[in-house]
Design a protein around this motif. Structure first.
Motif, PDB file in Angstrom:
ATOM      1  N   PHE A  89      87.431  18.002  64.288  1.00 62.13           N
ATOM      2  CA  PHE A  89      87.289  18.866  65.390  1.00 62.13           C
ATOM      3  C   PHE A  89      85.620  18.547  65.953  1.00 62.13           C
ATOM      4  CE2 PHE A  89      85.099  22.566  67.752  1.00 62.13           C
ATOM      5  CZ  PHE A  89      86.493  22.897  68.605  1.00 62.13           C
ATOM      6  N   MET A  90      85.554  18.373  67.372  1.00 59.81           N
ATOM      7  CA  MET A  90      84.192  18.155  67.621  1.00 59.81           C
ATOM      8  C   MET A  90      83.743  19.232  68.421  1.00 59.81           C
ATOM      9  SD  MET A  90      83.568  14.990  66.867  1.00 59.81           S
ATOM     10  CE  MET A  90      82.183  14.623  67.958  1.00 59.81           C
ATOM     11  N   THR A  91      82.442  19.171  68.220  1.00 58.82           N
ATOM     12  CA  THR A  91      81.692  20.264  69.023  1.00 58.82           C
ATOM     13  C   THR A  91      80.593  19.504  69.802  1.00 58.82           C
ATOM     14  OG1 THR A  91      79.846  20.605  67.346  1.00 58.82           O
ATOM     15  CG2 THR A  91      81.853  21.602  66.852  1.00 58.82           C
ATOM     16  N   ARG A 106      91.474  18.443  64.801  1.00 58.65           N
ATOM     17  CA  ARG A 106      92.034  18.198  66.066  1.00 58.65           C
ATOM     18  C   ARG A 106      93.523  17.456  65.654  1.00 58.65           C
ATOM     19  NH1 ARG A 106      91.373  21.330  70.327  1.00 58.65           N
ATOM     20  NH2 ARG A 106      91.583  19.479  71.833  1.00 58.65           N
ATOM     21  N   GLU A 107      94.386  17.716  66.622  1.00 59.98           N
ATOM     22  CA  GLU A 107      95.552  17.042  66.557  1.00 59.98           C
ATOM     23  C   GLU A 107      96.528  17.338  67.906  1.00 59.98           C
ATOM     24  OE1 GLU A 107      98.083  16.687  62.712  1.00 59.98           O
ATOM     25  OE2 GLU A 107      99.262  18.040  63.921  1.00 59.98           O
ATOM     26  N   ASN A 108      96.869  16.255  68.651  1.00 59.35           N
ATOM     27  CA  ASN A 108      97.235  16.449  69.801  1.00 59.35           C
ATOM     28  C   ASN A 108      96.595  17.400  70.924  1.00 59.35           C
ATOM     29  OD1 ASN A 108      99.490  14.788  69.158  1.00 59.35           O
ATOM     30  ND2 ASN A 108     100.658  16.467  68.208  1.00 59.35           N
ATOM     31  N   ASP A 109      95.611  17.397  70.909  1.00 59.46           N
ATOM     32  CA  ASP A 109      94.487  18.117  71.902  1.00 59.46           C
ATOM     33  C   ASP A 109      94.667  19.554  71.441  1.00 59.46           C
ATOM     34  OD1 ASP A 109      93.526  15.895  73.182  1.00 59.46           O
ATOM     35  OD2 ASP A 109      95.157  16.164  74.669  1.00 59.46           O
ATOM     36  N   LYS A 110      95.091  19.919  70.158  1.00 59.66           N
ATOM     37  CA  LYS A 110      95.129  21.379  69.639  1.00 59.66           C
ATOM     38  C   LYS A 110      94.180  21.472  68.466  1.00 59.66           C
ATOM     39  CE  LYS A 110      97.830  23.558  72.473  1.00 59.66           C
ATOM     40  NZ  LYS A 110      97.602  24.661  73.072  1.00 59.66           N
ATOM     41  N   SER A 111      93.819  22.770  68.063  1.00 60.85           N
ATOM     42  CA  SER A 111      92.953  22.687  66.865  1.00 60.85           C
ATOM     43  C   SER A 111      93.622  23.901  65.630  1.00 60.85           C
ATOM     44  CB  SER A 111      91.437  23.418  67.383  1.00 60.85           C
ATOM     45  OG  SER A 111      90.854  22.718  68.228  1.00 60.85           O
ATOM     46  N   TYR A 126      95.975  25.841  68.617  1.00 60.07           N
ATOM     47  CA  TYR A 126      94.939  26.806  69.291  1.00 60.07           C
ATOM     48  C   TYR A 126      94.251  25.775  70.163  1.00 60.07           C
ATOM     49  CZ  TYR A 126      96.100  29.933  65.252  1.00 60.07           C
ATOM     50  OH  TYR A 126      96.625  30.792  64.697  1.00 60.07           O
ATOM     51  N   ASP A 127      93.973  26.414  71.443  1.00 61.27           N
ATOM     52  CA  ASP A 127      93.199  25.423  72.414  1.00 61.27           C
ATOM     53  C   ASP A 127      91.731  25.534  71.923  1.00 61.27           C
ATOM     54  OD1 ASP A 127      95.140  25.062  74.110  1.00 61.27           O
ATOM     55  OD2 ASP A 127      95.072  26.721  75.147  1.00 61.27           O
ATOM     56  N   TRP A 128      91.587  26.677  71.256  1.00 63.11           N
ATOM     57  CA  TRP A 128      90.015  26.675  70.628  1.00 63.11           C
ATOM     58  C   TRP A 128      90.070  27.569  69.547  1.00 63.11           C
ATOM     59  CZ3 TRP A 128      86.540  30.592  69.605  1.00 63.11           C
ATOM     60  CH2 TRP A 128      85.255  30.108  69.095  1.00 63.11           C
ATOM     61  N   ILE A 129      89.403  27.190  68.278  1.00 66.72           N
ATOM     62  CA  ILE A 129      89.028  28.151  67.276  1.00 66.72           C
ATOM     63  C   ILE A 129      87.570  27.965  66.726  1.00 66.72           C
ATOM     64  CG2 ILE A 129      89.796  26.247  65.630  1.00 66.72           C
ATOM     65  CD1 ILE A 129      91.496  28.699  64.085  1.00 66.72           C
ATOM     66  N   SER A 130      87.299  29.128  66.280  1.00 65.98           N
ATOM     67  CA  SER A 130      85.779  29.198  65.663  1.00 65.98           C
ATOM     68  C   SER A 130      85.736  28.656  64.172  1.00 65.98           C
ATOM     69  CB  SER A 130      85.102  30.526  65.901  1.00 65.98           C
ATOM     70  OG  SER A 130      85.900  31.288  64.698  1.00 65.98           O
ATOM     71  N   PHE A 136      87.453  34.999  58.408  1.00 70.66           N
ATOM     72  CA  PHE A 136      88.219  34.917  59.296  1.00 70.66           C
ATOM     73  C   PHE A 136      87.707  33.951  60.393  1.00 70.66           C
ATOM     74  CE2 PHE A 136      85.636  38.556  60.360  1.00 70.66           C
ATOM     75  CZ  PHE A 136      85.748  38.482  61.846  1.00 70.66           C
ATOM     76  N   ALA A 137      88.489  33.686  61.251  1.00 71.74           N
ATOM     77  CA  ALA A 137      88.013  32.813  62.560  1.00 71.74           C
ATOM     78  C   ALA A 137      88.680  33.601  63.526  1.00 71.74           C
ATOM     79  CB  ALA A 137      88.613  31.214  62.435  1.00 71.74           C
ATOM     80  N   THR A 138      88.052  33.324  64.657  1.00 72.80           N
ATOM     81  CA  THR A 138      88.466  33.652  66.216  1.00 72.80           C
ATOM     82  C   THR A 138      89.080  32.500  66.919  1.00 72.80           C
ATOM     83  OG1 THR A 138      86.701  35.351  66.240  1.00 72.80           O
ATOM     84  CG2 THR A 138      87.762  34.724  68.490  1.00 72.80           C
ATOM     85  N   PHE A 139      90.393  32.725  67.395  1.00 79.61           N
ATOM     86  CA  PHE A 139      90.983  31.714  68.254  1.00 79.61           C
ATOM     87  C   PHE A 139      91.370  32.381  69.807  1.00 79.61           C
ATOM     88  CE2 PHE A 139      94.599  34.023  66.190  1.00 79.61           C
ATOM     89  CZ  PHE A 139      95.265  34.033  67.532  1.00 79.61           C
ATOM     90  N   CYS A 140      91.547  31.113  70.585  1.00 79.88           N
ATOM     91  CA  CYS A 140      92.020  31.521  71.849  1.00 79.88           C
ATOM     92  C   CYS A 140      93.014  30.493  72.396  1.00 79.88           C
ATOM     93  CB  CYS A 140      91.118  31.797  72.888  1.00 79.88           C
ATOM     94  SG  CYS A 140      90.128  30.367  73.338  1.00 79.88           S
TER      95      CYS A 140
END
Length: 312
Positions: A89-91, A106-111, A126-130, A136-140
């Motif tokens: 995953f790139m930040t 990252r895979e197919n523009d998802k995380s 996930y479109d984004w994940i912490s 635990f992690a937060t995702f959206c």
């Protein structure tokens, strides 16, 4: 029966060899980077790399998965068989790093999440994940970075938000606190405490609890809250035979976990037998051919004594 015992002998030999096999990066023609084992067997054939000097010749690989930046496959992780596993995953600050034994991919523009043992924890959905923080992690999903705002880091806006555990299970927050360390979210719901320990691990953490006041006196706090937690996030393995402990500061509505790669004296190691306790810091060592960051250890009680004397 004789053939059966011969089979067991051969099998045990192969298992022992697999467990003790050492891997090393190696460089050919100044810029081609590859991986071989201690017997010279090529595990990953040498290919052009953007940064071969950072790996330097004969550097041992002491992890179950590892990163190689080939020109045709940047920020990629491989297993000890030489098989490609995932793309990092790139930040905004570069490729993601491990936190609490987990890394984003990252895979197919998802995380999603992988463990440092090469296990896929979640699908890339996930479109984004912490990063994992406090277990635990937060995702959206459906969220986006709002680049119209004049801010150094564009904020995430919109979408459906949730939480996922280090086991890959989505977490349903509760309406009341069931454990003293349940994390309270901004909307005053609670993420269940994610850590569980056996008696030996509880004794290890008790060592730090007894020294909490002295440790915080030395390190201070990065926020107004004065709550500090110690948690074990890594248990002894073949490649790192220590328990690893990090600190978490409760800061308003978030937990500020110590960065395992940069935060000096906020991360700790304990020997597998639970007898030796160390505080960690990172030291830059400059050699003739290359430079590297090296982890240094100081016995915790020695460090406390030295620094408390300085504060007097």
């Amino acid at each position: 029966m004789k053939n059966f015992f011969v089979f067991l002998l051969i099998l045990s030999f192969h298992l022992a060899s697999a467990q003790t096999e050492k891997l090393f990066f190696y460089i050919e023609n100044d810029s081609l980077l590859g991986v071989k084992n201690q017997n010279g067997k090529i595990i990953i054939s040498p290919k052009p790399s953007w940064n071969s000097g950072a790996y330097y010749n004969n550097r041992e690989i002491k992890s179950e998965i590892f990163n190689i930046d080939f020109k045709d496959n940047l920020f990629a992780y491989y297993d000890r068989k030489g098989e490609f596993i995932f793309q990092t995953f790139m930040t905004s600050e570069g490729p993601d790093g491990f936190q609490e034994g987990y890394i984003r991919y990252r895979e197919n523009d998802k995380s999603g999440l992988y463990s440092d043992k090469g296990k896929k924890i979640t699908l890339a959905k996930y479109d984004w994940i912490s990063p994992i923080n406090f277990g635990f992690a937060t995702f959206c999903n459906g969220c986006y970075f709002d680049t119209t705002k004049n801010e150094e880091h564009a904020p995430l806006e919109g979408g459906t938000w949730g939480f996922v555990s280090k086991d890959g299970l989505e977490i349903l927050p509760t309406d009341k606190r069931n454990h003293p360390k349940d994390f309270e979210t901004k909307d005053h719901r609670f993420i269940p405490y994610q850590f569980q320990y056996n008696d030996k691990e509880k004794q290890i953490l008790d060592f730090f609890e007894k020294r909490k006041d002295k440790i915080t006196q030395i390190n201070g706090f990065s926020c107004k809250e004065k709550t500090l937690y110690f948690e074990i996030f890594h248990k002894p393995t073949e490649y790192d035979n220590f328990y690893r402990i990090k600190t978490f500061e409760l800061c308003d509505s978030y937990l500020n976990g110590a960065d395992e790669n940069y935060d000096a004296f906020k991360n700790f190691k304990v020997s597998a037998d639970g007898k030796n306790y160390y505080v960690l810091y990172i030291d830059l060592v400059n050699y003739k051919e290359y430079s590297e960051y090296v982890e240094r250890k100081i016995p915790v009680d020695t460090w406390i004594k030295q620094n408390l004397n300085k504060l007097k």
